[in-house]
Write a protein that holds these residues in place. Structure first.
Motif, PDB file in Angstrom:
ATOM      1  N   MET A  22       5.667 -48.379 112.258  1.00  0.00           N
ATOM      2  CA  MET A  22       4.311 -48.263 111.769  1.00  0.00           C
ATOM      3  C   MET A  22       3.741 -49.596 111.324  1.00  0.00           C
ATOM      4  SD  MET A  22       3.929 -44.713 109.865  1.00  0.00           S
ATOM      5  CE  MET A  22       4.848 -43.259 110.277  1.00  0.00           C
ATOM      6  N   LEU A  23       4.341 -50.641 111.757  1.00  0.00           N
ATOM      7  CA  LEU A  23       3.768 -51.951 111.504  1.00  0.00           C
ATOM      8  C   LEU A  23       3.725 -52.328 110.031  1.00  0.00           C
ATOM      9  CD1 LEU A  23       2.545 -54.223 113.190  1.00  0.00           C
ATOM     10  CD2 LEU A  23       0.324 -53.220 112.809  1.00  0.00           C
ATOM     11  N   LYS A  24       4.747 -52.012 109.339  1.00  0.00           N
ATOM     12  CA  LYS A  24       4.766 -52.410 107.942  1.00  0.00           C
ATOM     13  C   LYS A  24       5.939 -53.351 107.682  1.00  0.00           C
ATOM     14  CE  LYS A  24       5.110 -48.247 106.439  1.00  0.00           C
ATOM     15  NZ  LYS A  24       5.351 -46.980 105.702  1.00  0.00           N
ATOM     16  N   LEU A  25       5.772 -54.198 106.700  1.00  0.00           N
ATOM     17  CA  LEU A  25       6.880 -55.087 106.379  1.00  0.00           C
ATOM     18  C   LEU A  25       7.798 -54.413 105.381  1.00  0.00           C
ATOM     19  CD1 LEU A  25       5.672 -56.227 103.519  1.00  0.00           C
ATOM     20  CD2 LEU A  25       4.628 -57.915 104.975  1.00  0.00           C
ATOM     21  N   LEU A  81       9.748 -38.414 126.860  1.00  0.00           N
ATOM     22  CA  LEU A  81       9.204 -39.084 125.691  1.00  0.00           C
ATOM     23  C   LEU A  81       7.781 -39.553 125.959  1.00  0.00           C
ATOM     24  CD1 LEU A  81       9.585 -40.044 122.868  1.00  0.00           C
ATOM     25  CD2 LEU A  81      10.763 -42.049 123.724  1.00  0.00           C
ATOM     26  N   LEU A  82       7.611 -40.132 127.142  1.00  0.00           N
ATOM     27  CA  LEU A  82       6.273 -40.593 127.506  1.00  0.00           C
ATOM     28  C   LEU A  82       5.311 -39.421 127.530  1.00  0.00           C
ATOM     29  CD1 LEU A  82       4.725 -42.156 130.576  1.00  0.00           C
ATOM     30  CD2 LEU A  82       4.288 -42.621 128.181  1.00  0.00           C
ATOM     31  N   ALA A  83       5.814 -38.296 127.992  1.00  0.00           N
ATOM     32  CA  ALA A  83       4.976 -37.101 128.072  1.00  0.00           C
ATOM     33  C   ALA A  83       4.393 -36.764 126.711  1.00  0.00           C
ATOM     34  CB  ALA A  83       5.806 -35.933 128.593  1.00  0.00           C
ATOM     35  N   LYS A  84       5.246 -36.810 125.730  1.00  0.00           N
ATOM     36  CA  LYS A  84       4.771 -36.502 124.378  1.00  0.00           C
ATOM     37  C   LYS A  84       3.718 -37.477 123.912  1.00  0.00           C
ATOM     38  CE  LYS A  84       8.321 -33.929 122.086  1.00  0.00           C
ATOM     39  NZ  LYS A  84       9.147 -33.872 120.879  1.00  0.00           N
ATOM     40  N   VAL A  85       3.959 -38.717 124.196  1.00  0.00           N
ATOM     41  CA  VAL A  85       2.998 -39.746 123.802  1.00  0.00           C
ATOM     42  C   VAL A  85       1.650 -39.472 124.440  1.00  0.00           C
ATOM     43  CG1 VAL A  85       2.434 -42.175 123.983  1.00  0.00           C
ATOM     44  CG2 VAL A  85       4.757 -41.483 123.418  1.00  0.00           C
ATOM     45  N   ALA A 114       4.322 -46.407 120.565  1.00  0.00           N
ATOM     46  CA  ALA A 114       3.038 -47.098 120.652  1.00  0.00           C
ATOM     47  C   ALA A 114       3.038 -48.047 121.841  1.00  0.00           C
ATOM     48  CB  ALA A 114       2.779 -47.851 119.359  1.00  0.00           C
ATOM     49  N   ASP A 115       4.150 -48.723 122.022  1.00  0.00           N
ATOM     50  CA  ASP A 115       4.275 -49.603 123.180  1.00  0.00           C
ATOM     51  C   ASP A 115       4.072 -48.823 124.462  1.00  0.00           C
ATOM     52  OD1 ASP A 115       4.651 -52.022 122.020  1.00  0.00           O
ATOM     53  OD2 ASP A 115       6.813 -52.104 122.278  1.00  0.00           O
ATOM     54  N   TYR A 116       4.776 -47.717 124.547  1.00  0.00           N
ATOM     55  CA  TYR A 116       4.689 -46.876 125.731  1.00  0.00           C
ATOM     56  C   TYR A 116       3.257 -46.430 125.968  1.00  0.00           C
ATOM     57  CZ  TYR A 116       9.806 -46.551 125.471  1.00  0.00           C
ATOM     58  OH  TYR A 116      11.151 -46.827 125.442  1.00  0.00           O
ATOM     59  N   GLY A 117       2.625 -46.062 124.884  1.00  0.00           N
ATOM     60  CA  GLY A 117       1.241 -45.612 124.990  1.00  0.00           C
ATOM     61  C   GLY A 117       0.346 -46.692 125.557  1.00  0.00           C
ATOM     62  N   LEU A 118       0.489 -47.896 125.053  1.00  0.00           N
ATOM     63  CA  LEU A 118      -0.322 -49.007 125.533  1.00  0.00           C
ATOM     64  C   LEU A 118      -0.027 -49.290 126.999  1.00  0.00           C
ATOM     65  CD1 LEU A 118      -0.091 -51.416 122.468  1.00  0.00           C
ATOM     66  CD2 LEU A 118      -2.131 -50.239 123.299  1.00  0.00           C
ATOM     67  N   GLU A 122      -7.033 -48.015 118.422  1.00  0.00           N
ATOM     68  CA  GLU A 122      -7.115 -46.561 118.550  1.00  0.00           C
ATOM     69  C   GLU A 122      -5.810 -45.964 119.050  1.00  0.00           C
ATOM     70  OE1 GLU A 122     -11.224 -44.930 119.870  1.00  0.00           O
ATOM     71  OE2 GLU A 122     -10.960 -46.834 120.885  1.00  0.00           O
ATOM     72  N   VAL A 123      -5.232 -46.637 120.018  1.00  0.00           N
ATOM     73  CA  VAL A 123      -3.988 -46.144 120.603  1.00  0.00           C
ATOM     74  C   VAL A 123      -2.879 -46.119 119.564  1.00  0.00           C
ATOM     75  CG1 VAL A 123      -2.269 -46.530 122.379  1.00  0.00           C
ATOM     76  CG2 VAL A 123      -4.667 -47.053 122.835  1.00  0.00           C
ATOM     77  N   ILE A 124      -2.729 -47.230 118.894  1.00  0.00           N
ATOM     78  CA  ILE A 124      -1.667 -47.328 117.898  1.00  0.00           C
ATOM     79  C   ILE A 124      -1.891 -46.335 116.767  1.00  0.00           C
ATOM     80  CG2 ILE A 124      -0.615 -48.853 116.192  1.00  0.00           C
ATOM     81  CD1 ILE A 124      -1.303 -51.195 118.058  1.00  0.00           C
ATOM     82  N   HIS A 125      -3.137 -46.253 116.351  1.00  0.00           N
ATOM     83  CA  HIS A 125      -3.451 -45.332 115.273  1.00  0.00           C
ATOM     84  C   HIS A 125      -3.179 -43.894 115.676  1.00  0.00           C
ATOM     85  CE1 HIS A 125      -6.039 -42.848 112.657  1.00  0.00           C
ATOM     86  NE2 HIS A 125      -5.807 -43.752 111.752  1.00  0.00           N
ATOM     87  N   ALA A 126      -3.485 -43.579 116.906  1.00  0.00           N
ATOM     88  CA  ALA A 126      -3.284 -42.206 117.388  1.00  0.00           C
ATOM     89  C   ALA A 126      -1.807 -41.843 117.413  1.00  0.00           C
ATOM     90  CB  ALA A 126      -3.881 -42.049 118.783  1.00  0.00           C
ATOM     91  N   ILE A 127      -0.988 -42.806 117.741  1.00  0.00           N
ATOM     92  CA  ILE A 127       0.432 -42.520 117.891  1.00  0.00           C
ATOM     93  C   ILE A 127       1.220 -42.695 116.602  1.00  0.00           C
ATOM     94  CG2 ILE A 127       2.545 -43.192 119.078  1.00  0.00           C
ATOM     95  CD1 ILE A 127       0.793 -44.048 121.420  1.00  0.00           C
TER      96      ILE A 127
END
Lengths: 152, 152
Positions: free
Chosen positions: B1-4, A42-46, A8-12, A79-84
């Motif tokens: 996934m952002l969970k505790l 890895l980034l490619a997959k993201v 997710a970080d990478y995606g952002l 959206e980004v985080i949710h997508a990944i």
DNA sequence: AAATATCCGACTTCCCAGGTCCGATTTCAG
DNA sequence: CTGAAATCGGACCTGGGAAGTCGGATATTT
């Protein structure tokens, strides 16, 4: 520990990078990966995933690569985080639609669900454009006031 | 996934349970574990940790157990989570005090740090007492308005 | 046709959350 | 004073998922 995945970080980071280079028609995964020192494959997959969900547009072949599918202002961090990472829940018990399987006594999840939505709201209020905002000139150039309401 | 973590969940549930039983001088880890169907030994460790950080007071021996060290109103969800999971960061890059080791280019973490603080603020505004509030009577008995400000 | 991309599934590696086991200590009851 | 019930705390095991790798298929430009 309540942290989001590196993907997710990478995606952002990648979307931010794309937002910062609007002139170029497309940037390859390798380009972005090199810019940040991220494993290219890895980034490619993201990026592929982000393409699949419609946040990016891809173009194969030479001089191909990725470009934002919409204006950076119209893409939220949520959206980004949710997508990944998929749908996220604070509570570790809630899996998908089901509630705590064998413990209907888990009354904790109810108030935490509110917290969850609050966080989602915050994430939704942040756009890629906000992230790409030119280096915080210690001033108030791009400052933006968001107000989040919390009701218990 | 952002969970505790589940441990944090267990901790919150346990504190809530203790807050709901103010009459009893002390409840054993097993009592609470049985009430929720939680592995007793694991819950025990969680409670020990909470004791160590001063949120609970413990008493060994027969009829021993745990009790809240302060009023339920004075214990925030944030404290509980922090005590169990340690300091949490949204970004996966930030480890402890160090910033992204080899990637000083990770400009993402800066705005996300704001998000991080916002979430922390939300968690701090929620007390154990809030969680223990008698089953939401679909009304406005214990409603509470919290306002969280977000500045980018 | 060769070079440069995306695309996509399978695979390996490694870490840690989740959980268990056991022994030591404290405390109270009979 | 002995035993039961509790906290304490370290060592340990284990499964699953994150992080990353490999290889091959396909698309596109030159």
């Amino acid at each position: 520990m309540l942290k989001l995945t590196k993907k997710a970080d990478y995606g952002l980071m990648a979307l931010k990078y794309l937002a910062e280079h609007p002139e170029t028609p497309a940037l390859s995964a390798k380009d972005v990966a090199d810019a940040y020192g991220i494993p290219p494959q890895l980034l490619a997959k993201v990026l592929q995933r982000l393409t699949k969900t419609g946040l990016l547009r891809s173009h194969a072949g030479m001089n191909g690569g990725y470009a934002l599918a919409r204006d950076a202002r119209e893409i939220s961090a949520f959206e980004v985080i949710h997508a990944i990472d998929g749908p996220f829940f604070i509570t570790s018990c809630t899996k998908g639609t089901k509630s705590c399987e064998l413990t209907p006594s888990c009354t904790i999840k109810e108030p935490l669900a509110r917290v969850n939505e609050t966080i989602a709201g915050v994430l939704k209020s942040i756009s890629i454009h906000d992230l790409a905002e030119r280096e915080h000139p210690a001033g108030k150039s791009g400052e933006h006031q968001g107000l989040v309401e919390l009701t218990l």
